[in-house]
Design an enzyme around this catalytic site. Structure first.
Site, short mmCIF file in Angstrom:
data_model
loop_
_atom_site.label_atom_id
_atom_site.label_comp_id
_atom_site.label_asym_id
_atom_site.label_seq_id
_atom_site.Cartn_x
_atom_site.Cartn_y
_atom_site.Cartn_z
N GLU A 475 -7.48 21.52 -47.97
CA GLU A 475 -8.78 22.02 -48.38
C GLU A 475 -9.66 22.12 -47.14
OE1 GLU A 475 -11.27 22.00 -52.39
OE2 GLU A 475 -9.66 20.60 -52.18
N GLU A 749 -14.11 10.29 -52.71
CA GLU A 749 -14.48 11.47 -53.48
C GLU A 749 -14.86 11.10 -54.92
OE1 GLU A 749 -11.20 14.18 -53.98
OE2 GLU A 749 -12.53 15.85 -54.49
C1 RAM Z 1 -13.22 20.34 -54.57
C2 RAM Z 1 -13.83 20.06 -53.27
C3 RAM Z 1 -15.30 19.87 -53.23
C4 RAM Z 1 -16.02 20.32 -54.46
C5 RAM Z 1 -15.29 21.38 -55.21
C6 RAM Z 1 -15.99 21.81 -56.47
O1 RAM Z 1 -12.07 21.07 -54.42
O2 RAM Z 1 -13.17 19.01 -52.66
O3 RAM Z 1 -15.70 18.58 -52.92
O4 RAM Z 1 -17.27 20.78 -54.08
O5 RAM Z 1 -14.00 21.04 -55.50
#
Ligand code: RAM
Length: 897
Positions: A475, A749
């Site tokens: 990502e 996260e």
């Molecule tokens: C995930 C990302 C990010 C977020 C989006 C919606 O893939 O890691 O943190 O903003 O989704």
């Protein structure tokens, strides 16, 4: 020095003596250093000259501002004659303060880059092989030789790449930057670097070369195939040599350059690097090297994109880490695996030092966490391999580190190594955009100190030329929502002025013709175009925050048209002020992403239309303020109208007359309160409902990315600071300290990234280094420590110092290096309250001393309201409020007062 004056930190465009800028009227800033209370600048005079000697002689100046009676010491634009490419300007400022002291800064300079695309000579060059959407090709080396037949006075290398490059001259790497030229939307723009290489050249034969990597241009980006922008890396360089006699030559990339493939078998940001030392080409970057077997480079047509000088800092190595514990797993016969703990979830790579027989291949695999059995856990990396291989040449001690990749990791698995690793075998090399650190926050609570550490490291690892969501899985994108959520905290911890000046331009580059801002920027075509509520709003919130924190009006001017296009798009696609209404056929947004509000999906249950309408009102309100600041009064009225219309729609659709907010989540109340969307009469009930929900959840929050940054502020601004502290100190999930108690060294996260009963969360979305929830930092610095901006005099020209002690802290100490100098706030609370503050010269502060009405507040050894430089204003919200000028103050309030 007590009463005297000194001028420190002469800076140009946020940098010290920047080499290669392309701003037509560079802005100059300086700091007054004085311990005298109330010290202010009364006047300044800037002198700018074409040479150091002219500046010293104060004669034949390029520009003389004359003595200007003003207290402006931050971002004064150069107003002399237009500047040419490569021109160096020497400058100095002289300052008079309000007491008649006078002082001058040390002489400083800036140098212009290559201002016109047409001034670049030569052609884009590269290697001969192309990779494919899923196949890498080796890294091309390119080289040329040239003769200098006269003594050289000065030489500059102007270089850039589509891909990433490392330039070399006469056997040495040029500069200490990595992953240059950084990441922009290569279909529109590329950055270039400028290096002073005078000392690297010699009279006679010289060699210049470069190694090219796929980088973001041709490598894997996001979760899609490679080659998002182009199929192979390309390099363009101009070496401009000026001789002692004043004449000059340009040595540029072109068809006289040769290329070969060497030791870098493959190299990719996400996948890692494979280096075979047996294929090294010793001396390839020195004159006289036999390149008879090298082939002529490939030439590529010019893509016709914009060239921009660096605005933000380049990516550099900043910290070295040594691994701590290691464990040995001999389960693979003849191929033992060693697992090392770097002690810190870090971003960068490892430097390897080994001796091994030729052909031995050592493998380094990087992971953030371990499985229960002590092996590395890599499932959450998704497709990203982050694996390096080094094949030894077998010539004694070999030291190697990769070049064109980076890994997000705390643990590393070493295999393929026959010996026993020592302390010397691995060194962690941390890299990120080299932003000066500006914040120090320390308290009596070790868990909170670790939280602060984690916030800082989350920022280090995810500020790699663009602000990324995470640095490890496939990502690593400039997610707009994440950046928006974190920017306020980011701007405390590090100087992100240049970094975000660059990235907000990236945002504009990725804006669509309709006015949408995307969900990721740069947008390599990995995601739909409209970022949706709270993501796309980064386009307004980020420039506004840079204005607030650095007093930068220029960023508002530069981004104004794009902010207007965005809010106009919101307006056009809304219905009577309501956005993302039921039946709207555009992107509904990510909701309150990853909220644990009772929903089972990661979008949360807060209605998307509520979030959309709330942010429509908020962005319109900010833009209306921006329009006022820039003097666009009709716009200001129009955007205020949009903000009101959206607020009315919010109330009509989502708020009951009794003050209940539909959806009922904490996020619903937080957005309604923070963005001022409720009728005044409904606010008390809304606050009580929010608090009740928090208590009902056993003092836990239930918010996701969108509402978490505001929840504490909503509480502390509405008389519920105690509840905000309860949330801050909570150690069971969801909470900020839960991950800390689990040994985290960066922000996770997810609130529940790992739990005792469930183990790891969904590996498809479970990063252990995602800064978003680190947004609590801004509340800690503004409300716990008490250092905040005043939007009316931004950039800490006027500081709001209003700590709200609580949470059983016995002391908190914070220091912020702001545009005017170092702001300090350190309080102690046990028997009474003691507070030391410093307000930098040429700034002032509103100081709210927590004290009951009528309590005796002292400053130094007398009553505060009689102290020099202190003016009592009023008593409000449990604090005695004063206005103070620059200086250091010691406030005390006796216990029980
Ligand atoms: C995930 C990302 C990010 C977020 C989006 C919606 O893939 O890691 O943190 O903003 O989704």
């Amino acid at each position: 020095m007590a009463e005297s004056l000194e001028i420190a930190q002469p800076r140009c465009e946020y940098r010290d003596n920047p080499l290669g800028i392309d701003v037509a009227q560079p802005r100059l800033s300086w700091q007054l250093v004085s311990e005298r209370r109330g010290a202010r600048q009364a006047a300044y005079r800037i002198a700018a000259a074409a040479s150091a000697s002219a500046l010293a002689d104060d004669a034949g100046l390029l520009w003389d501002s004359g003595k200007v009676e003003s207290d402006q010491s931050v971002q004064v634009p150069y107003a002399g004659p237009a500047l040419a490419s490569g021109q160096r300007v020497f400058w100095q400022v002289r300052v008079w303060d309000d007491a008649g002291n006078e002082a001058a800064s040390a002489p400083a300079w800036w140098e212009m880059g290559l201002l016109e695309r047409g001034e670049w000579q030569g052609q884009w060059i590269g290697g001969l092989e192309l990779g494919g959407p899923f196949t890498t090709s080796p890294a091309p080396f390119v080289r040329a030789e040239f003769t200098l037949d006269r003594p050289v006075a000065q030489a500059r290398l102007y270089a850039t790449a589509l891909g990433v490059y490392e330039a070399h001259i006469n056997g040495e790497k040029v500069g200490d930057d990595v992953l240059t030229p950084g990441w922009t939307d290569y279909a529109k723009r590329v950055q270039y670097q400028v290096y002073d290489v005078t000392g690297m050249l010699k009279q006679g034969e010289n060699a210049i070369g470069a190694i090219l990597g796929d980088g973001w241009y041709a490598g894997y980006v996001g979760w899609r195939a490679r080659q998002r922008y182009g199929d192979t890396p390309k390099f363009l360089a101009n070496l401009v040599v000026t001789y002692d006699d004043g004449s000059s030559d340009v040595f540029a990339t072109g068809d006289s350059w040769k290329t070969a493939y060497g030791p870098i078998i493959s190299s990719d940001i996400q996948m890692g690097e494979h280096y075979d030392a047996r294929r090294e080409m010793p001396g390839w970057d020195t004159a006289g090297f036999d390149d008879g077997k090298w082939r002529t480079v490939s030439l590529f047509p010019d893509p016709g994109i914009a060239f921009s000088a660096m605005v933000g800092p380049t990516v550099r190595h900043t910290v070295k880490l040594k691994p701590g514990t290691s464990s040995h797993d001999a389960s693979l016969f003849n191929n033992p695996r060693w697992v090392f703990d770097m002690g810190q979830n870090m971003v960068g790579w490892l430097r390897l030092k080994i001796s091994a027989p030729a052909g031995t291949t050592i493998t380094l695999r990087h992971a953030e966490v371990l499985n229960p059995d002590g092996t590395i856990y890599t499932t959450n990396l998704r497709r990203a391999q982050q694996t390096d291989h080094y094949t030894a040449k077998g010539e004694g001690e070999e030291i190697w580190e990769p070049r064109f990749t980076f890994h997000g990791f705390r643990y590393v698995e070493l295999s393929g190594f026959a010996g026993t690793p020592t302390d010397e075998t691995l060194t962690g090399i941390v890299l990120h955009s080299d932003m000066p650190q500006t914040m120090r926050f320390e308290s009596s609570d070790p868990l909170i100190n670790q939280l602060q550490h984690n916030i800082e490291w989350g920022q280090r690892g995810n500020f790699v030329d663009v602000p990324t969501d995470c640095p490890q899985r496939d990502e690593r994108l400039g997610w707009t929502g994440d950046a928006q959520v974190f920017i306020r905290t980011a701007a405390y911890n590090f100087d992100v002025s240049g970094f975000f000046t660059k990235w907000t331009r990236d945002l504009e580059d990725s804006q669509t013709a309709k006015g949408e801002f995307p969900m990721v920027s740069p947008n390599p075509g990995v995601a739909d175009v409209d970022g949706g509520p709270a993501w796309a709003d980064a386009g307004v919130i980020c420039p506004w925050t840079i204005y607030q924190c650095y007093g930068d009006k220029q960023i508002l001017i530069d981004r104004y048209a794009s902010m207007r296009r965005y809010v106009d798009f919101l307006n056009q696609t809304s219905r009577d002020g309501e956005r993302n209404y039921v039946g709207y056929d555009g992107w509904q947004g990510f909701g309150d992403w990853l909220a644990l509000d009772g929903s089972t999906d990661r979008f949360g249950i807060t209605p998307k239309g509520l979030i959309g309408t709330a942010f429509f009102s908020y962005s319109s309100r900010l833009l209306s303020r921006i329009a006022t600041i820039l003097g666009h009064h009709e716009d200001a009225a129009r955007y205020a109208r949009y903000a009101d219309t959206a607020r009315d729609a919010f109330q009509r659709v989502y708020v009951t007359p009794g003050g209940l907010v539909a959806g009922g989540t904490q996020a619903c109340y937080v957005l309604a309160l923070y963005f001022g969307l409720l009728p005044e009469a409904a606010r008390p009930a809304a606050i009580e409902t929010l608090v009740r929900d928090i208590k009902m959840r056993g003092n836990h929050l239930s918010t996701g990315f969108v509402a978490t940054p505001y929840i504490s502020r909503v509480l502390s601004d509405n008389g519920k600071t105690d509840v905000a502290y309860t949330l801050l100190k909570q150690t069971t999930w969801p909470s900020w300290l839960y991950s800390v108690t689990q040994g985290a060294t960066t922000i996770w996260e997810r609130w529940d990234g790992w739990t005792h009963d469930r183990g790891f969360q969904d590996p498809g979305m479970n990063s252990f280094n995602h800064y978003a929830y680190g947004a609590i930092g801004a509340w800690m610095y503004a409300v716990v420590a008490g250092i905040d901006v005043d939007d009316e005099q931004p950039g800490y020209k006027h500081i709001i110092m209003r700590p709200q002690p609580g949470g059983d802290f016995s002391h908190v100490a914070a220091e912020l290096k702001g545009p005017y100098g170092t702001i300090r706030s350190a309080w102690k609370q046990n028997n009474g309250f003691e507070w030391d503050i410093t307000v930098p010269a040429n700034s002032s502060a509103l100081v709210a001393v927590p004290a009951a009405e009528g309590a005796a507040v002292r400053e130094g050894d007398g009553p505060a309201d009689q102290a020099e430089g202190v003016r009592f204003l009023r008593h409000e919200n449990g604090a005695a409020v004063y206005e103070v000028g620059a200086g250091s103050y010691h406030f005390t309030v006796e216990a029980g007062a």
